[in-house]
Design a protein around this motif. Structure first.
Motif, PDB file in Angstrom:
ATOM      1  N   TRP A 144      46.531 -16.669   6.761  1.00 49.29           N
ATOM      2  CA  TRP A 144      45.727 -15.503   6.409  1.00 49.29           C
ATOM      3  C   TRP A 144      44.997 -15.677   5.076  1.00 49.29           C
ATOM      4  N   PRO A 145      45.634 -16.158   4.010  1.00 51.56           N
ATOM      5  CA  PRO A 145      44.890 -16.345   2.755  1.00 51.56           C
ATOM      6  C   PRO A 145      43.702 -17.302   2.907  1.00 51.56           C
ATOM      7  N   ALA A 146      43.866 -18.340   3.706  1.00 56.01           N
ATOM      8  CA  ALA A 146      42.768 -19.286   3.926  1.00 56.01           C
ATOM      9  C   ALA A 146      41.630 -18.625   4.711  1.00 56.01           C
ATOM     10  N   PHE A 147      41.985 -17.819   5.703  1.00 59.17           N
ATOM     11  CA  PHE A 147      40.970 -17.101   6.470  1.00 59.17           C
ATOM     12  C   PHE A 147      40.205 -16.144   5.560  1.00 59.17           C
ATOM     13  N   GLN A 148      40.932 -15.442   4.699  1.00 55.51           N
ATOM     14  CA  GLN A 148      40.284 -14.517   3.761  1.00 55.51           C
ATOM     15  C   GLN A 148      39.336 -15.269   2.829  1.00 55.51           C
ATOM     16  N   ALA A 149      39.803 -16.344   2.243  1.00 50.68           N
ATOM     17  CA  ALA A 149      39.001 -17.106   1.278  1.00 50.68           C
ATOM     18  C   ALA A 149      37.740 -17.669   1.927  1.00 50.68           C
ATOM     19  N   ALA A 150      37.826 -18.014   3.209  1.00 52.78           N
ATOM     20  CA  ALA A 150      36.679 -18.588   3.915  1.00 52.78           C
ATOM     21  C   ALA A 150      35.775 -17.512   4.525  1.00 52.78           C
ATOM     22  N   MET A 204      34.195 -19.168  15.968  1.00 45.24           N
ATOM     23  CA  MET A 204      34.905 -20.164  15.171  1.00 45.24           C
ATOM     24  C   MET A 204      35.033 -21.468  15.953  1.00 45.24           C
ATOM     25  N   ALA A 205      34.845 -22.572  15.241  1.00 40.34           N
ATOM     26  CA  ALA A 205      34.964 -23.901  15.849  1.00 40.34           C
ATOM     27  C   ALA A 205      36.109 -24.664  15.204  1.00 40.34           C
ATOM     28  N   ALA A 206      36.499 -25.744  15.825  1.00 39.50           N
ATOM     29  CA  ALA A 206      37.583 -26.581  15.304  1.00 39.50           C
ATOM     30  C   ALA A 206      37.279 -27.037  13.882  1.00 39.50           C
ATOM     31  N   GLU A 207      36.015 -27.303  13.600  1.00 39.56           N
ATOM     32  CA  GLU A 207      35.623 -27.734  12.263  1.00 39.56           C
ATOM     33  C   GLU A 207      35.930 -26.664  11.213  1.00 39.56           C
ATOM     34  N   LEU A 256      38.382 -24.513  11.336  1.00 42.61           N
ATOM     35  CA  LEU A 256      39.830 -24.560  11.109  1.00 42.61           C
ATOM     36  C   LEU A 256      40.203 -25.742  10.218  1.00 42.61           C
ATOM     37  N   GLU A 257      39.581 -26.880  10.456  1.00 46.46           N
ATOM     38  CA  GLU A 257      39.856 -28.063   9.635  1.00 46.46           C
ATOM     39  C   GLU A 257      39.467 -27.822   8.183  1.00 46.46           C
ATOM     40  N   GLN A 258      38.337 -27.144   7.949  1.00 43.41           N
ATOM     41  CA  GLN A 258      37.900 -26.847   6.584  1.00 43.41           C
ATOM     42  C   GLN A 258      38.883 -25.929   5.865  1.00 43.41           C
ATOM     43  N   MET A 259      39.603 -25.108   6.635  1.00 46.33           N
ATOM     44  CA  MET A 259      40.594 -24.209   6.034  1.00 46.33           C
ATOM     45  C   MET A 259      41.973 -24.847   5.985  1.00 46.33           C
ATOM     46  N   ALA A 260      42.069 -26.103   6.353  1.00 45.29           N
ATOM     47  CA  ALA A 260      43.327 -26.854   6.351  1.00 45.29           C
ATOM     48  C   ALA A 260      44.333 -26.335   7.373  1.00 45.29           C
ATOM     49  N   VAL A 261      43.833 -25.831   8.499  1.00 46.01           N
ATOM     50  CA  VAL A 261      44.696 -25.456   9.612  1.00 46.01           C
ATOM     51  C   VAL A 261      44.864 -26.739  10.435  1.00 46.01           C
ATOM     52  N   VAL A 262      45.912 -27.458  10.117  1.00 49.03           N
ATOM     53  CA  VAL A 262      46.033 -28.810  10.672  1.00 49.03           C
ATOM     54  C   VAL A 262      47.363 -29.091  11.371  1.00 49.03           C
TER      55      VAL A 262
END
Length: 64
Positions: free
Chosen positions: A31-37, A48-51, A53-59
């Protein structure tokens, strides 16, 4: 509508925002990463694309 929801039983989760959506799929730690992005609007998630998620470090395996 209320009757239909009751008929589904107690396993129903109503998702009204991105934070509760992430909780419902056991990804609340992001959630914090989603908020920041800026991914805080449910209407935007469909684009939303896989890219993204990768930029938000959802790995984690299974999360992308």
């Amino acid at each position: 509508m209320e009757q239909e929801l009751e008929a589904l039983g107690e396993d129903v989760t109503i998702v009204v925002d991105v934070e509760s959506f992430l909780e419902s799929i056991q990804m609340e730690e992001y959630w914090p990463a989603f908020q920041a992005a800026g991914w805080t609007d449910m209407d935007r998630l469909h684009s939303m694309a896989a890219e993204d998620l990768e930029q938000m470090a959802v790995v984690k395996a299974g999360h992308i």
